[in-house]
Design a protein around this motif. Structure first.
Motif, PDB file in Angstrom:
ATOM      1  N   UNK A 134       0.835  -1.200   0.000  1.00  8.47           N
ATOM      2  CA  UNK A 134       0.000   0.000   0.000  1.00  8.47           C
ATOM      3  C   UNK A 134       0.871   1.250   0.000  1.00  8.47           C
ATOM      4  N   UNK A 135       0.291   2.311  -0.555  1.00  8.85           N
ATOM      5  CA  UNK A 135       0.905   3.631  -0.515  1.00  8.85           C
ATOM      6  C   UNK A 135      -0.201   4.627  -0.199  1.00  8.85           C
ATOM      7  N   UNK A 136       0.034   5.473   0.767  1.00 11.07           N
ATOM      8  CA  UNK A 136      -0.946   6.491   1.117  1.00 11.07           C
ATOM      9  C   UNK A 136      -0.871   6.782   2.600  1.00 11.07           C
ATOM     10  N   UNK A 137      -1.520   7.800   3.047  1.00 11.82           N
ATOM     11  CA  UNK A 137      -2.310   8.780   2.320  1.00 11.82           C
ATOM     12  C   UNK A 137      -1.439   9.867   1.689  1.00 11.82           C
ATOM     13  N   UNK A 138      -2.081  10.698   0.868  1.00 13.59           N
ATOM     14  CA  UNK A 138      -1.437  11.814   0.192  1.00 13.59           C
ATOM     15  C   UNK A 138      -2.079  13.102   0.698  1.00 13.59           C
ATOM     16  N   UNK A 139      -1.316  13.903   1.402  1.00 13.01           N
ATOM     17  CA  UNK A 139      -1.840  15.123   2.021  1.00 13.01           C
ATOM     18  C   UNK A 139      -2.500  16.065   1.021  1.00 13.01           C
ATOM     19  N   UNK A 140      -2.048  16.045  -0.215  1.00 10.90           N
ATOM     20  CA  UNK A 140      -2.585  16.963  -1.222  1.00 10.90           C
ATOM     21  C   UNK A 140      -4.080  16.757  -1.475  1.00 10.90           C
ATOM     22  N   UNK A 141      -4.625  15.596  -1.099  1.00 15.35           N
ATOM     23  CA  UNK A 141      -6.029  15.296  -1.368  1.00 15.35           C
ATOM     24  C   UNK A 141      -6.922  15.432  -0.140  1.00 15.35           C
ATOM     25  N   UNK A 142      -6.346  15.600   1.034  1.00 10.78           N
ATOM     26  CA  UNK A 142      -7.126  15.560   2.277  1.00 10.78           C
ATOM     27  C   UNK A 142      -8.219  16.621   2.334  1.00 10.78           C
ATOM     28  N   UNK A 143      -7.910  17.863   2.045  1.00  9.79           N
ATOM     29  CA  UNK A 143      -8.910  18.932   2.170  1.00  9.79           C
ATOM     30  C   UNK A 143     -10.067  18.725   1.201  1.00  9.79           C
ATOM     31  N   UNK A 144      -9.753  18.357  -0.012  1.00  9.34           N
ATOM     32  CA  UNK A 144     -10.807  18.171  -1.023  1.00  9.34           C
ATOM     33  C   UNK A 144     -11.723  17.000  -0.661  1.00  9.34           C
ATOM     34  N   UNK A 145     -11.142  15.910  -0.208  1.00  7.79           N
ATOM     35  CA  UNK A 145     -11.957  14.740   0.132  1.00  7.79           C
ATOM     36  C   UNK A 145     -12.719  14.977   1.435  1.00  7.79           C
ATOM     37  N   UNK A 146     -12.113  15.658   2.381  1.00  7.12           N
ATOM     38  CA  UNK A 146     -12.833  16.007   3.620  1.00  7.12           C
ATOM     39  C   UNK A 146     -14.051  16.855   3.279  1.00  7.12           C
ATOM     40  N   UNK A 147     -13.900  17.820   2.382  1.00  3.67           N
ATOM     41  CA  UNK A 147     -15.019  18.669   1.965  1.00  3.67           C
ATOM     42  C   UNK A 147     -16.133  17.843   1.319  1.00  3.67           C
ATOM     43  N   UNK A 148     -15.765  16.812   0.583  1.00  4.59           N
ATOM     44  CA  UNK A 148     -16.779  15.938  -0.013  1.00  4.59           C
ATOM     45  C   UNK A 148     -17.554  15.188   1.064  1.00  4.59           C
ATOM     46  N   UNK A 149     -16.862  14.738   2.099  1.00  6.16           N
ATOM     47  CA  UNK A 149     -17.547  14.037   3.201  1.00  6.16           C
ATOM     48  C   UNK A 149     -18.493  14.990   3.923  1.00  6.16           C
ATOM     49  N   UNK A 150     -18.066  16.220   4.109  1.00  4.55           N
ATOM     50  CA  UNK A 150     -18.950  17.214   4.745  1.00  4.55           C
ATOM     51  C   UNK A 150     -20.183  17.428   3.880  1.00  4.55           C
ATOM     52  N   UNK A 151     -19.976  17.585   2.576  1.00  3.20           N
ATOM     53  CA  UNK A 151     -21.107  17.793   1.656  1.00  3.20           C
ATOM     54  C   UNK A 151     -22.052  16.599   1.665  1.00  3.20           C
ATOM     55  N   UNK A 152     -21.514  15.386   1.622  1.00  7.65           N
ATOM     56  CA  UNK A 152     -22.344  14.183   1.627  1.00  7.65           C
ATOM     57  C   UNK A 152     -23.118  14.057   2.940  1.00  7.65           C
ATOM     58  N   UNK A 153     -22.450  14.356   4.040  1.00  9.98           N
ATOM     59  CA  UNK A 153     -23.121  14.266   5.351  1.00  9.98           C
ATOM     60  C   UNK A 153     -24.234  15.294   5.459  1.00  9.98           C
ATOM     61  N   UNK A 154     -23.981  16.518   5.012  1.00 14.08           N
ATOM     62  CA  UNK A 154     -24.991  17.573   5.075  1.00 14.08           C
ATOM     63  C   UNK A 154     -26.193  17.264   4.187  1.00 14.08           C
ATOM     64  N   UNK A 155     -25.971  16.511   3.108  1.00  8.49           N
ATOM     65  CA  UNK A 155     -27.061  16.157   2.205  1.00  8.49           C
ATOM     66  C   UNK A 155     -28.036  15.177   2.858  1.00  8.49           C
ATOM     67  N   UNK A 156     -27.536  14.335   3.781  1.00  8.17           N
ATOM     68  CA  UNK A 156     -28.410  13.351   4.427  1.00  8.17           C
ATOM     69  C   UNK A 156     -28.863  13.781   5.812  1.00  8.17           C
ATOM     70  N   UNK A 157     -28.318  14.860   6.325  1.00 12.34           N
ATOM     71  CA  UNK A 157     -28.688  15.327   7.677  1.00 12.34           C
ATOM     72  C   UNK A 157     -30.023  16.034   7.676  1.00 12.34           C
TER      73      UNK A 157
END
Length: 157
Positions: A134-157
């Motif tokens: 395995x290789x990961x994680x890559x810090x360059x993607x953390x903010x963008x993917x975290x924002x997607x999780x926030x968006x997905x969570x807010x859509x179902x809340x």
């Protein structure tokens, strides 16, 4: 072979998943020459709870690739595999996994969002199938993917 273009595509697929009402996960299966053989996005919320992209790629690889081709293929994914997907990956005999964000990061983000605990115990890939490189994680993607999780969570809340 550089990982960034493939991880970027995985993140785009995760964005497609959120736009379709699913959780933000996307994955690509890449052969030894760097050719993307298959792409998948999460469909677990809107279709079938086992329709994680990594699981779908393992299933497709088992049906469409030789054992040698599977061993030499890499799965790129926006988030580290869950235990179900890690097991499917190992059973299919696929090669390395490269992930943009980790299980630990996801756990922390979901706790911050006040999400209820998962119905299963999350484990890093190395605890489920230690022989898979395995290789990961890559810090360059953390903010963008975290924002997607926030968006997905807010859509179902």
């Amino acid at each position: 072979m550089t990982h960034l273009p493939y991880l970027t595509r995985c993140t785009e697929l995760a964005e497609e998943a959120v736009a379709a009402g699913d959780q933000p996960f996307g994955s690509v299966l890449v052969d030894r020459n760097g050719t993307i053989l298959r792409e998948e996005r999460n469909r677990a919320s809107t279709c079938d709870p086992t329709r994680h992209p990594e699981f779908d790629l393992a299933r497709w690889a088992g049906a469409n690739m030789t054992p040698e081709e599977r061993r030499n293929a890499t799965v790129y994914t926006s988030g580290e595999h869950c235990p179900m997907c890690t097991t499917a990956h190992a059973l299919a005999g696929l090669g390395p996994i490269v992930y943009a964000t980790s299980t630990a990061q996801l756990r922390d983000w979901l706790q911050e969002l006040g999400c209820p605990p998962s119905s299963f115990v999350s484990r890093p890939i190395g605890e489920v199938a230690p022989e898979i490189p395995t290789t990961g994680p890559f810090d360059a993607f953390a903010a963008r993917i975290r924002a997607l999780h926030i968006r997905a969570h807010n859509a179902v809340s």
